[in-house]
Design a protein around this motif. Sequence first.
Motif, PDB file in Angstrom:
ATOM      1  N   THR A 172      -5.396   3.110   2.984  1.00 17.58           N
ATOM      2  CA  THR A 172      -4.461   4.103   3.494  1.00 17.58           C
ATOM      3  C   THR A 172      -5.016   4.708   4.772  1.00 17.58           C
ATOM      4  OG1 THR A 172      -5.376   6.014   2.288  1.00 17.58           O
ATOM      5  CG2 THR A 172      -3.764   4.631   1.126  1.00 17.58           C
ATOM      6  N   SER A 173      -4.159   4.815   5.764  1.00 14.56           N
ATOM      7  CA  SER A 173      -4.544   5.348   7.073  1.00 14.56           C
ATOM      8  C   SER A 173      -3.591   6.486   7.420  1.00 14.56           C
ATOM      9  CB  SER A 173      -4.477   4.249   8.141  1.00 14.56           C
ATOM     10  OG  SER A 173      -4.836   4.751   9.412  1.00 14.56           O
ATOM     11  N   GLY A 174      -4.103   7.728   7.454  1.00 17.05           N
ATOM     12  CA  GLY A 174      -3.251   8.886   7.685  1.00 17.05           C
ATOM     13  C   GLY A 174      -2.787   9.006   9.124  1.00 17.05           C
ATOM     14  N   ASP A 175      -1.857   9.931   9.334  1.00 17.50           N
ATOM     15  CA  ASP A 175      -1.262  10.090  10.673  1.00 17.50           C
ATOM     16  C   ASP A 175      -2.111  10.925  11.603  1.00 17.50           C
ATOM     17  OD1 ASP A 175      -0.870  12.710   9.754  1.00 17.50           O
ATOM     18  OD2 ASP A 175       1.173  12.842  10.561  1.00 17.50           O
ATOM     19  N   ALA A 182       2.935   7.562  13.000  1.00 16.52           N
ATOM     20  CA  ALA A 182       3.348   6.962  11.728  1.00 16.52           C
ATOM     21  C   ALA A 182       4.514   5.998  11.901  1.00 16.52           C
ATOM     22  CB  ALA A 182       3.729   8.063  10.732  1.00 16.52           C
ATOM     23  N   GLN A 183       5.314   6.197  12.964  1.00 14.21           N
ATOM     24  CA  GLN A 183       6.444   5.312  13.248  1.00 14.21           C
ATOM     25  C   GLN A 183       6.153   4.323  14.369  1.00 14.21           C
ATOM     26  OE1 GLN A 183       9.366   5.047  11.595  1.00 14.21           O
ATOM     27  NE2 GLN A 183       8.656   6.602  10.134  1.00 14.21           N
ATOM     28  N   GLU A 184       5.033   4.467  15.027  1.00 12.09           N
ATOM     29  CA  GLU A 184       4.716   3.608  16.164  1.00 12.09           C
ATOM     30  C   GLU A 184       3.966   2.360  15.726  1.00 12.09           C
ATOM     31  OE1 GLU A 184       2.589   6.311  18.647  1.00 12.09           O
ATOM     32  OE2 GLU A 184       4.408   7.325  19.363  1.00 12.09           O
ATOM     33  N   THR A 185       4.081   1.311  16.500  1.00 17.51           N
ATOM     34  CA  THR A 185       3.463   0.024  16.150  1.00 17.51           C
ATOM     35  C   THR A 185       2.280  -0.318  17.047  1.00 17.51           C
ATOM     36  OG1 THR A 185       5.053  -1.144  17.569  1.00 17.51           O
ATOM     37  CG2 THR A 185       5.638  -0.872  15.240  1.00 17.51           C
ATOM     38  N   THR A 186       1.838   0.640  17.864  1.00 22.00           N
ATOM     39  CA  THR A 186       0.714   0.368  18.761  1.00 22.00           C
ATOM     40  C   THR A 186      -0.632   0.723  18.138  1.00 22.00           C
ATOM     41  OG1 THR A 186       1.079   2.546  19.746  1.00 22.00           O
ATOM     42  CG2 THR A 186       2.104   0.650  20.835  1.00 22.00           C
ATOM     43  N   GLY A 187      -0.610   1.323  16.945  1.00 21.17           N
ATOM     44  CA  GLY A 187      -1.834   1.666  16.241  1.00 21.17           C
ATOM     45  C   GLY A 187      -1.591   1.628  14.744  1.00 21.17           C
ATOM     46  N   ASN A 188      -2.646   1.840  13.974  1.00 20.61           N
ATOM     47  CA  ASN A 188      -2.504   1.736  12.515  1.00 20.61           C
ATOM     48  C   ASN A 188      -2.530   3.089  11.809  1.00 20.61           C
ATOM     49  OD1 ASN A 188      -5.292   2.367  12.463  1.00 20.61           O
ATOM     50  ND2 ASN A 188      -5.888   0.208  12.288  1.00 20.61           N
ATOM     51  N   LEU A 189      -2.208   4.178  12.522  1.00 20.97           N
ATOM     52  CA  LEU A 189      -2.140   5.495  11.907  1.00 20.97           C
ATOM     53  C   LEU A 189      -0.819   5.662  11.154  1.00 20.97           C
ATOM     54  CD1 LEU A 189      -3.515   7.731  14.821  1.00 20.97           C
ATOM     55  CD2 LEU A 189      -4.791   6.439  13.102  1.00 20.97           C
ATOM     56  N   GLY A 190      -0.887   6.352   9.990  1.00 24.54           N
ATOM     57  CA  GLY A 190       0.325   6.588   9.215  1.00 24.54           C
ATOM     58  C   GLY A 190       0.839   5.360   8.505  1.00 24.54           C
ATOM     59  N   LYS A 191      -0.082   4.519   8.019  1.00 23.54           N
ATOM     60  CA  LYS A 191       0.307   3.248   7.424  1.00 23.54           C
ATOM     61  C   LYS A 191      -0.462   2.994   6.122  1.00 23.54           C
ATOM     62  CE  LYS A 191       2.215   2.168  11.551  1.00 23.54           C
ATOM     63  NZ  LYS A 191       1.805   3.294  12.393  1.00 23.54           N
ATOM     64  N   LEU A 193      -2.215  -0.397   4.780  1.00 23.60           N
ATOM     65  CA  LEU A 193      -2.639  -1.667   5.369  1.00 23.60           C
ATOM     66  C   LEU A 193      -3.060  -2.625   4.272  1.00 23.60           C
ATOM     67  CD1 LEU A 193      -4.808  -0.012   8.127  1.00 23.60           C
ATOM     68  CD2 LEU A 193      -2.405  -0.687   8.292  1.00 23.60           C
ATOM     69  N   ARG A 194      -2.724  -3.899   4.459  1.00 23.27           N
ATOM     70  CA  ARG A 194      -3.192  -4.945   3.530  1.00 23.27           C
ATOM     71  C   ARG A 194      -4.103  -5.874   4.311  1.00 23.27           C
ATOM     72  NH1 ARG A 194       0.362  -9.265   0.024  1.00 23.27           N
ATOM     73  NH2 ARG A 194       1.151  -9.720   2.122  1.00 23.27           N
ATOM     74  N   LEU A 195      -5.359  -5.938   3.860  1.00 18.18           N
ATOM     75  CA  LEU A 195      -6.403  -6.644   4.582  1.00 18.18           C
ATOM     76  C   LEU A 195      -7.133  -7.594   3.644  1.00 18.18           C
ATOM     77  CD1 LEU A 195      -7.919  -3.436   6.249  1.00 18.18           C
ATOM     78  CD2 LEU A 195      -6.217  -4.970   7.270  1.00 18.18           C
ATOM     79  N   THR A 196      -7.831  -8.548   4.226  1.00 12.90           N
ATOM     80  CA  THR A 196      -8.758  -9.348   3.436  1.00 12.90           C
ATOM     81  C   THR A 196      -9.984  -8.502   3.123  1.00 12.90           C
ATOM     82  OG1 THR A 196     -10.056 -10.181   5.302  1.00 12.90           O
ATOM     83  CG2 THR A 196      -8.012 -11.380   4.756  1.00 12.90           C
ATOM     84  N   PRO A 197     -10.807  -8.903   2.161  1.00  9.75           N
ATOM     85  CA  PRO A 197     -12.035  -8.135   1.898  1.00  9.75           C
ATOM     86  C   PRO A 197     -12.947  -8.011   3.113  1.00  9.75           C
ATOM     87  CG  PRO A 197     -11.558  -9.567   0.048  1.00  9.75           C
ATOM     88  CD  PRO A 197     -10.604  -9.958   1.143  1.00  9.75           C
ATOM     89  N   GLU A 198     -12.740  -8.874   4.121  1.00  9.29           N
ATOM     90  CA  GLU A 198     -13.511  -8.790   5.358  1.00  9.29           C
ATOM     91  C   GLU A 198     -12.800  -7.980   6.431  1.00  9.29           C
ATOM     92  OE1 GLU A 198     -16.574  -9.744   5.953  1.00  9.29           O
ATOM     93  OE2 GLU A 198     -16.880 -10.603   3.958  1.00  9.29           O
ATOM     94  N   GLY A 211       1.805 -10.020  15.387  1.00 12.11           N
ATOM     95  CA  GLY A 211       0.439 -10.144  15.856  1.00 12.11           C
ATOM     96  C   GLY A 211      -0.189  -8.794  16.159  1.00 12.11           C
ATOM     97  N   GLY A 212      -1.424  -8.833  16.631  1.00 13.21           N
ATOM     98  CA  GLY A 212      -2.139  -7.619  16.980  1.00 13.21           C
ATOM     99  C   GLY A 212      -2.312  -6.703  15.785  1.00 13.21           C
ATOM    100  N   VAL A 213      -2.335  -5.396  16.037  1.00 16.37           N
ATOM    101  CA  VAL A 213      -2.577  -4.437  14.970  1.00 16.37           C
ATOM    102  C   VAL A 213      -1.438  -4.437  13.951  1.00 16.37           C
ATOM    103  CG1 VAL A 213      -1.500  -2.454  16.124  1.00 16.37           C
ATOM    104  CG2 VAL A 213      -3.403  -2.081  14.518  1.00 16.37           C
ATOM    105  N   GLN A 214      -0.222  -4.817  14.365  1.00 16.21           N
ATOM    106  CA  GLN A 214       0.901  -4.822  13.426  1.00 16.21           C
ATOM    107  C   GLN A 214       0.690  -5.799  12.273  1.00 16.21           C
ATOM    108  OE1 GLN A 214       5.002  -4.463  15.178  1.00 16.21           O
ATOM    109  NE2 GLN A 214       3.890  -4.896  17.079  1.00 16.21           N
ATOM    110  N   ALA A 215      -0.135  -6.805  12.491  1.00 19.09           N
ATOM    111  CA  ALA A 215      -0.396  -7.779  11.436  1.00 19.09           C
ATOM    112  C   ALA A 215      -1.123  -7.150  10.247  1.00 19.09           C
ATOM    113  CB  ALA A 215      -1.203  -8.953  11.987  1.00 19.09           C
ATOM    114  N   GLN A 216      -1.700  -5.951  10.438  1.00 16.75           N
ATOM    115  CA  GLN A 216      -2.355  -5.250   9.330  1.00 16.75           C
ATOM    116  C   GLN A 216      -1.361  -4.528   8.426  1.00 16.75           C
ATOM    117  OE1 GLN A 216      -5.186  -2.397  10.857  1.00 16.75           O
ATOM    118  NE2 GLN A 216      -6.225  -3.875  12.181  1.00 16.75           N
TER     119      GLN A 216
END
Length: 371
Positions: A172-175, A182-191, A193-198, A211-216
């Motif tokens: 979880t990544s807060g705003d 939280a509504q923008e796609t240029t960063g991962n704040l307010g989201k 995220l589903r990631l691999t263990p790495e 692609g880019g950060v949106q892929a998270q």
Amino acid sequence: MRFGTLHGVMAFGLALSSCGTAAVPAQDQPAEGSQPFKVTPVASFDTPWAMAFLPGGRDALVSEKDGRLWVVNADTGAKTAVSGVPAVKVAGQGGLGDVVVGPQNRIYLSFVEGGAGETSGAVVGYGRLVANAGAYALQDFKIVWRQAPKVSGNGHFSHRIAFGPDGAMYVTSGDRQKFQPAQETTGNLGKVLRLTPEGQPFPGNPWAAKGGVQAQFYSIGHRNLLGIAFAPDGRLWEHEMGPQGGDEVNLIVAGKNYGWPVVSNGSNYGGGDIPDHPTRPEFEAPKVWWNPSISPAGLIVYSGDLFPQWKGDILMGGLSGESLIRIDVNGDQASKADRWKMERIREVEQGPKGEVYLLEDSGRLLRLTPA
């Protein structure tokens, strides 16, 4: 517990939004009931934040916001400090955060690091817990994910971690109290995220093609997410603090937008209007909410046998609400059930025998067993 396949591992009348253009359906707040459990103090800390049991025994890890990590015997309360914990930036809500046991018994930590100027951001990393002659050390620590962008301020880091039945790491990544990210796609704040263990984007994520950060991204439109856990059926539950009122419990669904800061069942501090969820049905609405706020923190979906009446239900803490709260869960639906008066509860965890452990914000570790 905050695991899917890793369960048991180290692991007011009419309730309306305080403002908004449409009424929120009524949600009754259950009265505070007598406690069906006895409370046993186990240990004490200065700034406790999170807890996770190690495999195969009665030892657990407890993190403190000021940067300390402990191995604690859940029966005796004996504590041993863990060396090798990375340096953290401690300010406001920031510091050392979550602790989770992940794949290959790696110890995952979330914490806040400083950036350029007065900026900061949350990170997630992992290391190996090594025991030697009664001493513990975290070795080979590696950061695998960072909040982006780093911004000013010391709030709404969130940085909770759960591993799912799909093998993915959910973060979880807060705003960061900046609202619009939280509504923008240029960063991962307010989201969420589903990631691999790495720490890489998990294959098949909803925005992977961008692609880019949106892929998270797994879901977007969140505020300050301080609890996340998988139910035995694989559904992912999350809670977050609303603004002035509007604290939420959400069923997290891939690709959904949960509306912050466009909608909320609360209002802005100072009384500024925020439209309620029913005014914008394109956004995913919470399953449960509170007005006034309870300030939720810590969340498990109970799976033990000591309290069979709670099996499959959410247990969560209230900070300003000073309570332990049970949410009745039936499939994809949830409703308020019990609320027991306590002190400020920061963390909820399930023990190997089905006991429930609580970390109070004031420092005590408590064990709950049937009355």
